[in-house]
Design an enzyme around this catalytic site. Structure first.
Site, PDB file in Angstrom:
ATOM      1  N   LYS A  52      -4.217   6.049   9.361  1.00  0.00           N
ATOM      2  CA  LYS A  52      -5.317   4.793   9.292  1.00  0.00           C
ATOM      3  C   LYS A  52      -5.385   4.369  10.676  1.00  0.00           C
ATOM      4  CE  LYS A  52      -5.808   4.708   4.653  1.00  0.00           C
ATOM      5  NZ  LYS A  52      -5.441   3.942   3.248  1.00  0.00           N
ATOM      6  N   GLN A  96      -2.859  -1.061   1.021  1.00  0.00           N
ATOM      7  CA  GLN A  96      -2.590   0.216   0.781  1.00  0.00           C
ATOM      8  C   GLN A  96      -2.080  -0.058  -0.935  1.00  0.00           C
ATOM      9  OE1 GLN A  96      -3.240   2.764   2.353  1.00  0.00           O
ATOM     10  NE2 GLN A  96      -2.265   4.118   0.725  1.00  0.00           N
ATOM     11  N   ASP A 119     -12.511  -0.594   1.923  1.00  0.00           N
ATOM     12  CA  ASP A 119     -12.218   0.349   0.714  1.00  0.00           C
ATOM     13  C   ASP A 119     -13.044   0.424  -0.355  1.00  0.00           C
ATOM     14  OD1 ASP A 119      -9.710   1.948   0.999  1.00  0.00           O
ATOM     15  OD2 ASP A 119      -8.468   0.059   0.458  1.00  0.00           O
TER      16      ASP A 119
HETATM   17  N1  GUN Z   1      -3.912   4.411  -2.072  1.00  0.00           N
HETATM   18  C1  GUN Z   1      -4.408   5.942  -2.496  1.00  0.00           C
HETATM   19  N2  GUN Z   1      -5.868   6.046  -1.723  1.00  0.00           N
HETATM   20  C2  GUN Z   1      -5.921   4.857  -1.360  1.00  0.00           C
HETATM   21  C3  GUN Z   1      -7.219   4.431  -0.700  1.00  0.00           C
HETATM   22  O1  GUN Z   1      -8.262   5.042  -0.610  1.00  0.00           O
HETATM   23  N3  GUN Z   1      -7.291   3.107  -0.376  1.00  0.00           N
HETATM   24  C4  GUN Z   1      -6.023   2.295  -0.372  1.00  0.00           C
HETATM   25  N4  GUN Z   1      -6.287   1.056  -0.331  1.00  0.00           N
HETATM   26  N5  GUN Z   1      -5.115   2.698  -1.045  1.00  0.00           N
HETATM   27  C5  GUN Z   1      -4.904   4.056  -1.435  1.00  0.00           C
END
Ligand code: GUN
Length: 281
Positions: A52, A96, A119
């Protein structure tokens, strides 16, 4: 012979488009920055977080990273989120998941300013999706819509069967397909006659989380098959929820694993970050 939907290529195209869009916004003096919070050091999460940050650098937006120890209290995390909510220069906040078991994920998600919730997990953004209003949409399902559109798969009027009902994938996926005028059936692990239902799908979206569960007898000839699953075997080989070799000869279009849905999630996260710049354009 199915058309192989190349998520890696489509994701790269989207990131390139975003990079150019960001450059234009910067000329107007606009900036964006994504704050990424990771609690603990789950190796899979660390890989996602690193990717990211790299994507932010690539498209030209700022990234701030907060790596908190596993034993961080929920209160400390909520305080950090409140600080980031208040910071004008932070346009997106991502926590996350999963979080350590001593934290309440729902409470943490609710603490993020919905206007910074890139998100698309905050109840306000989920609610906006349900009633067809503007808001951030969960990245993986949004990425699947882009894959279908950019591959020329027609959605309106088609029967879409979604397998899976998670808050992150299955539910928003069903709502997005509905918004695109598909006829949508949502199925899950307790669904009876799953095979028969899947066999009626023009578009089959599989997020069941079971390795190579979907075999030839779940697929109608000519269907588009989207595989959200990702499983790693003892030799590090990746596979999806769909048995690709059986599905591919039947399908009209199919996503591979890896290189299908996976790369789209970050591209759509970047799109949500750029949305914060478009908002007050
Ligand atoms: N963990 C697995 N997929 C995601 C996601 O799309 N966003 C976040 N914040 N955590 C995750």
């Amino acid at each position: 012979m199915a058309k192989i939907i190349d998520g890696k290529k489509i994701s790269a195209e989207i990131k390139e488009e975003l990079k150019q869009e960001v450059a234009k916004f910067k000329e107007q003096g606009k900036e964006a920055a994504l704050a990424v919070i990771q609690v603990g050091n789950d190796p899979a999460s660390s890989v996602y977080v690193r990717n990211k940050k790299r994507a932010c650098e690539y498209i030209g937006i700022g990234s701030l990273s907060y790596e908190l120890p596993e034993e961080t209290s929920e209160e400390e995390l909520l305080k950090l989120i409140a600080d980031l909510n208040a910071k004008q220069e932070v346009s997106g906040i991502l926590v996350q998941l999963p979080l350590p078991s001593h934290m309440d994920e729902d409470k943490v998600i609710r603490a993020i300013d919905p206007a910074k919730d890139v998100d698309g997990f905050h109840p306000q953004n989920v609610g906006a999706l349900v009633i067809g209003q503007k808001g951030f949409v969960s990245c993986t399902p949004a990425g699947i819509i882009e894959l279908l559109k950019r591959s020329g798969v027609e959605i309106a009027g088609k029967h879409c069967v979604v397998i899976g009902r998670s808050n992150i994938v299955g539910k928003p996926m069903a709502l997005l397909m509905l918004r695109e005028n598909a006829t949508v059936t949502v199925t899950h692990s307790k669904t009876q006659n799953l095979k028969e239902i899947c066999k009626q799908a023009d578009i089959l979206i599989v997020a069941i989380g079971k390795k190579e569960f979907i075999t030839a007898d779940y697929i109608k000839e000519g269907a588009a098959v989207i595989d959200v699953g990702i499983h790693r075997d003892e030799n590090n080989k990746l596979s999806g929820d769909v048995k690709f070799d059986e599905a591919e000869p039947l399908a009209s279009a199919i996503t591979p694993v890896p290189g299908g849905v996976g790369p789209m999630t970050i591209a759509m996260l970047m799109n949500n970050c750029v949305e914060t710049m478009r908002r007050d354009a």
